[in-house]
Write an enzyme that holds these catalytic residues in place. Structure first.
Site, mmCIF file in Angstrom:
data_model
loop_
_atom_site.group_PDB
_atom_site.id
_atom_site.type_symbol
_atom_site.label_atom_id
_atom_site.label_comp_id
_atom_site.label_asym_id
_atom_site.label_seq_id
_atom_site.Cartn_x
_atom_site.Cartn_y
_atom_site.Cartn_z
ATOM 1 N N ALA A 67 0.845 -1.193 0.000
ATOM 2 C CA ALA A 67 0.000 0.000 0.000
ATOM 3 C C ALA A 67 0.885 1.249 0.000
ATOM 4 C CB ALA A 67 -0.915 0.001 1.218
ATOM 5 N N GLY A 112 0.502 -5.113 0.653
ATOM 6 C CA GLY A 112 -0.595 -5.219 -0.286
ATOM 7 C C GLY A 112 -0.226 -5.917 -1.575
ATOM 8 N N GLU A 115 -0.606 -9.455 -0.788
ATOM 9 C CA GLU A 115 -2.046 -9.704 -0.675
ATOM 10 C C GLU A 115 -2.697 -9.794 -2.058
ATOM 11 O OE1 GLU A 115 -3.371 -7.751 3.512
ATOM 12 O OE2 GLU A 115 -2.337 -6.405 2.144
ATOM 13 N N GLU A 135 4.123 -5.618 7.837
ATOM 14 C CA GLU A 135 3.393 -4.522 8.469
ATOM 15 C C GLU A 135 3.664 -4.389 9.961
ATOM 16 O OE1 GLU A 135 0.857 -5.475 4.792
ATOM 17 O OE2 GLU A 135 2.162 -6.535 6.199
#
Length: 270
Positions: A67, A112, A115, A135
């Site tokens: 992200a 992300g 993910e 994270e």
């Protein structure tokens, strides 16, 4: 053609390639990229002539570094909740698309980015690839589905270890854990390998491919008996359909099958 400056869309025959095009930000997922990815996959799903999608990142260093932290900085809880849910919805739509999405991972896939790999149908990894959910080292947790998909893929103890320590997986380890069904390939062979697999899928019965993906999605979190009911309904439609007439006929006649583009999506069981 380009869906946006940050996502390049290229169509070659039955295969659409989506390239996250933010190399200066290691292809980080900002709101523009997430929205464009979701829209492009949904557009491919709705087009009967598109039979597979490949997702990759621009350059050689990063598939997607996660992200965009600049977007997250200073968010309050309400705005952060909206941001996480938006990202989850985008990846969930990619995950349950009735067109296969192949992640061609050419470098780091972190946060992300990992993910996104987990939400894809399957992935192909370059030997330069590394995957991780780092994270916790930033005081964050995975927010685009990582805490849910990774345990389902590798088991809870391994997933907990990877998330709690932020350990990265190289391509060989990811393959051994079952995160990719394809042995890692040389960087210069990644695009060709991913596209060859996409073309192989594109040559299969298109309604059969969509029905398999529908059955997989229906059974993802369902009890076995419920999943079998979906499978029965979809298999019966396949057996009685024109596509199987061509496929079985071609097999018996010892010739290649020629499948027409589907005019209808497979019906769901009731």
């Amino acid at each position: 053609m380009s869906a946006s400056d940050a996502l390049l869309v290229d169509r070659a025959g039955a295969v659409t390639t989506l390239t996250i095009n933010r190399p200066e930000a290691h292809n980080a997922l900002n709101a523009e990229v997430l929205a464009a990815l979701r829209a492009a996959v949904l557009e491919a799903e709705a087009d009967p002539a598109v039979r597979a999608v490949v997702v990759t990142g621009a350059g050689q260093k990063a598939f997607c570094a996660g992200a965009d932290l600049k977007e997250l900085a200073g968010m309050g809880p309400d705005r952060a909740h909206e941001k996480m849910r938006s990202g989850q919805r985008a990846l969930r739509d990619i995950e349950r698309a009735a067109v296969p999405v192949i992640a061609a991972v050419n470098g780091v896939a972190l946060g992300g980015g990992f993910e996104l790999v987990l939400a894809s149908t399957f992935s192909v990894l370059s030997t330069r690839a590394s995957l991780g959910l780092p994270e916790s080292g930033l005081g964050l947790i995975p927010g685009y589905g990582g805490t849910q998909r990774l345990p389902r893929a590798v088991g809870s103890p391994t997933a907990a270890y990877l998330m709690l320590t932020g350990t990265r997986l190289d391509a060989d380890r990811a393959h051994r854990l079952g995160l990719t069904p394809v042995p890692p390939v040389a960087p210069e062979d990644l695009a060709a390998t991913a596209h060859a697999l996409a073309e192989k899928i594109a040559a299969q019965g298109p309604l059969a491919v969509r029905s398999i993906l529908t059955a997989l999605e229906a059974g993802r979190d369902a009890p076995l008996d419920a999943g079998l009911q979906h499978e029965t309904a979809l298999a019966a439609l396949a057996v009685s359909g024109a596509e199987s007439d061509e496929g079985v006929g071609a097999f018996l006649e010892r010739r290649p099958a020629v499948f027409a583009a589907p005019t209808n999506a497979p019906e769901e069981s009731t």
